[in-house]
Design a protein around this motif. Structure first.
Motif, mmCIF file in Angstrom:
data_model
loop_
_atom_site.group_PDB
_atom_site.id
_atom_site.type_symbol
_atom_site.label_atom_id
_atom_site.label_comp_id
_atom_site.label_asym_id
_atom_site.label_seq_id
_atom_site.Cartn_x
_atom_site.Cartn_y
_atom_site.Cartn_z
ATOM 1 N N ALA A 124 0.793 -1.084 -0.108
ATOM 2 C CA ALA A 124 -0.120 -0.108 0.047
ATOM 3 C C ALA A 124 1.016 1.297 -0.189
ATOM 4 O O ALA A 124 0.469 2.363 -0.738
ATOM 5 N N MET A 125 1.879 1.333 0.757
ATOM 6 C CA MET A 125 2.740 2.336 0.808
ATOM 7 C C MET A 125 3.456 2.670 -0.325
ATOM 8 O O MET A 125 3.697 3.715 -1.166
ATOM 9 N N PHE A 126 3.894 1.438 -1.193
ATOM 10 C CA PHE A 126 4.517 1.822 -2.598
ATOM 11 C C PHE A 126 3.396 2.150 -3.690
ATOM 12 O O PHE A 126 3.762 3.275 -4.209
ATOM 13 N N ILE A 127 2.417 1.485 -3.591
ATOM 14 C CA ILE A 127 1.317 1.915 -4.810
ATOM 15 C C ILE A 127 0.717 3.500 -4.279
ATOM 16 O O ILE A 127 0.927 4.309 -5.442
ATOM 17 N N GLY A 128 0.667 3.736 -3.289
ATOM 18 C CA GLY A 128 0.292 5.166 -2.780
ATOM 19 C C GLY A 128 1.308 6.032 -2.929
ATOM 20 O O GLY A 128 1.134 7.219 -3.188
ATOM 21 N N GLY A 129 2.242 5.623 -2.365
ATOM 22 C CA GLY A 129 3.655 6.556 -2.306
ATOM 23 C C GLY A 129 4.041 7.012 -3.701
ATOM 24 O O GLY A 129 3.931 8.075 -3.933
ATOM 25 N N ILE A 130 4.153 6.066 -4.603
ATOM 26 C CA ILE A 130 4.744 6.277 -5.947
ATOM 27 C C ILE A 130 3.415 7.204 -6.713
ATOM 28 O O ILE A 130 3.707 8.042 -7.390
ATOM 29 N N GLY A 131 2.281 6.584 -6.408
ATOM 30 C CA GLY A 131 1.194 7.250 -7.071
ATOM 31 C C GLY A 131 1.415 8.872 -6.799
ATOM 32 O O GLY A 131 1.022 9.747 -7.353
ATOM 33 N N THR A 132 1.403 9.324 -5.368
ATOM 34 C CA THR A 132 1.627 10.382 -4.929
ATOM 35 C C THR A 132 2.771 11.203 -5.380
ATOM 36 O O THR A 132 2.460 12.371 -5.919
ATOM 37 N N SER A 138 -6.383 10.751 -6.296
ATOM 38 C CA SER A 138 -6.653 9.710 -5.207
ATOM 39 C C SER A 138 -7.657 8.550 -5.838
ATOM 40 O O SER A 138 -7.340 7.399 -5.546
ATOM 41 N N GLU A 139 -8.546 8.913 -6.733
ATOM 42 C CA GLU A 139 -9.150 7.727 -7.567
ATOM 43 C C GLU A 139 -8.225 6.636 -8.438
ATOM 44 O O GLU A 139 -8.411 5.510 -8.285
ATOM 45 N N GLU A 140 -7.426 7.465 -8.773
ATOM 46 C CA GLU A 140 -6.276 6.597 -9.459
ATOM 47 C C GLU A 140 -5.597 5.706 -8.671
ATOM 48 O O GLU A 140 -5.031 4.467 -8.957
ATOM 49 N N ILE A 141 -5.076 6.227 -7.690
ATOM 50 C CA ILE A 141 -4.446 5.640 -6.550
ATOM 51 C C ILE A 141 -5.092 4.281 -5.974
ATOM 52 O O ILE A 141 -4.483 3.229 -6.028
ATOM 53 N N MET A 142 -6.486 4.570 -5.663
ATOM 54 C CA MET A 142 -7.340 3.776 -5.173
ATOM 55 C C MET A 142 -7.592 2.519 -6.187
ATOM 56 O O MET A 142 -7.634 1.410 -5.801
ATOM 57 N N SER A 143 -7.758 2.832 -7.372
ATOM 58 C CA SER A 143 -7.877 1.761 -8.564
ATOM 59 C C SER A 143 -6.795 1.085 -8.405
ATOM 60 O O SER A 143 -6.834 -0.184 -8.671
ATOM 61 N N SER A 144 -5.548 1.615 -8.376
ATOM 62 C CA SER A 144 -4.172 0.743 -8.525
ATOM 63 C C SER A 144 -4.252 -0.001 -7.295
ATOM 64 O O SER A 144 -3.764 -1.188 -7.177
ATOM 65 N N LEU A 145 -4.558 0.607 -6.201
ATOM 66 C CA LEU A 145 -4.517 -0.549 -4.762
ATOM 67 C C LEU A 145 -5.291 -1.493 -5.114
ATOM 68 O O LEU A 145 -4.810 -2.667 -4.604
ATOM 69 N N LYS A 146 -6.440 -1.287 -5.526
ATOM 70 C CA LYS A 146 -7.603 -2.409 -5.782
ATOM 71 C C LYS A 146 -7.104 -3.523 -6.804
ATOM 72 O O LYS A 146 -7.263 -4.753 -6.443
#
Length: 197
Positions: A124-132, A138-146
């Motif tokens: 989650a840190m990687f997907i959220g951190g790199i996305g940020t 936030s929608e793209e990050i949440m979609s990637s997390l999912k």
């Protein structure tokens, strides 16, 4: 605190190395000349700088709560003194030293926590951190997390359980993140290739 700074610097260097290697692989696969792309390199290194201290603290917490080594007394027989002989007491057992042994139960607990809670948080840190860092919404990050968390986890199962067992049984706690970073050069190449998408 110095060991966290040292681990962060070493991990950042290894992260930069793995990102450059990932760029070389991408250039080769795309049949194009290699040139270093600084933006993804800096993004990946920045993420590593931000993610390493929490990982150091996680490893320290695991070791504090579930020590991998426990001290056990080693007994020796001590000759009785003249007074003890008069009272009918013979030799007595005394602790001559202590020895450290692997605490299998605690090691298994740390392994399970690291491969479940630790893995989930790191993904989650990687997907959220790199996305940020890349400026994604936030929608793209949440979609990637999912969509990407489980594939990342399954890819990691091929490497991280072995690294965790070796670290929990052979590596001092203050060196685990760096050892993980060394083992993770291959993993970081995979992450770099994923982050470049």
């Amino acid at each position: 605190m110095n060991h966290i700074i040292s681990a962060t610097v070493q991990s950042a260097i290894l992260s930069a190395t793995s990102n450059i290697l990932a760029q070389v692989i991408s250039a080769y696969n795309d049949d194009r000349p290699f040139t270093i792309s600084l933006v993804p390199l800096l993004q990946f290194v920045l993420f590593t700088i931000l993610a390493t201290p929490p990982n150091c603290l996680w490893q320290e917490w695991l070791e504090d709560v579930f020590p991998g080594q426990t001290s056990e007394p080693v007994y020796a027989l001590k000759s009785a003194t003249d007074e003890q002989k008069k009272s009918g007491k013979g030799k007595s057992k005394v602790v001559s030293q202590t020895t450290k042994r692997l605490n299998v139960k605690n090691t298994i607990i740390k392994f399970v926590l690291d491969q479940t809670v630790g893995a989930a948080v790191n993904i989650a840190m990687f997907i959220g951190g790199i996305g940020t860092i890349k400026g994604r919404s936030s929608e793209e990050i949440m979609s990637s997390l999912k969509n990407d968390s489980f594939p990342f986890y399954m890819a990691g199962v091929k490497l991280w359980p072995i690294v965790s067992v070796l670290c929990f049984t052979l590596v001092p706690v203050n060196r685990r993140v760096v050892v993980g970073s060394i083992a993770g050069v291959l993993w970081n190449i995979f992450l770099s290739l994923q982050a470049s998408k």
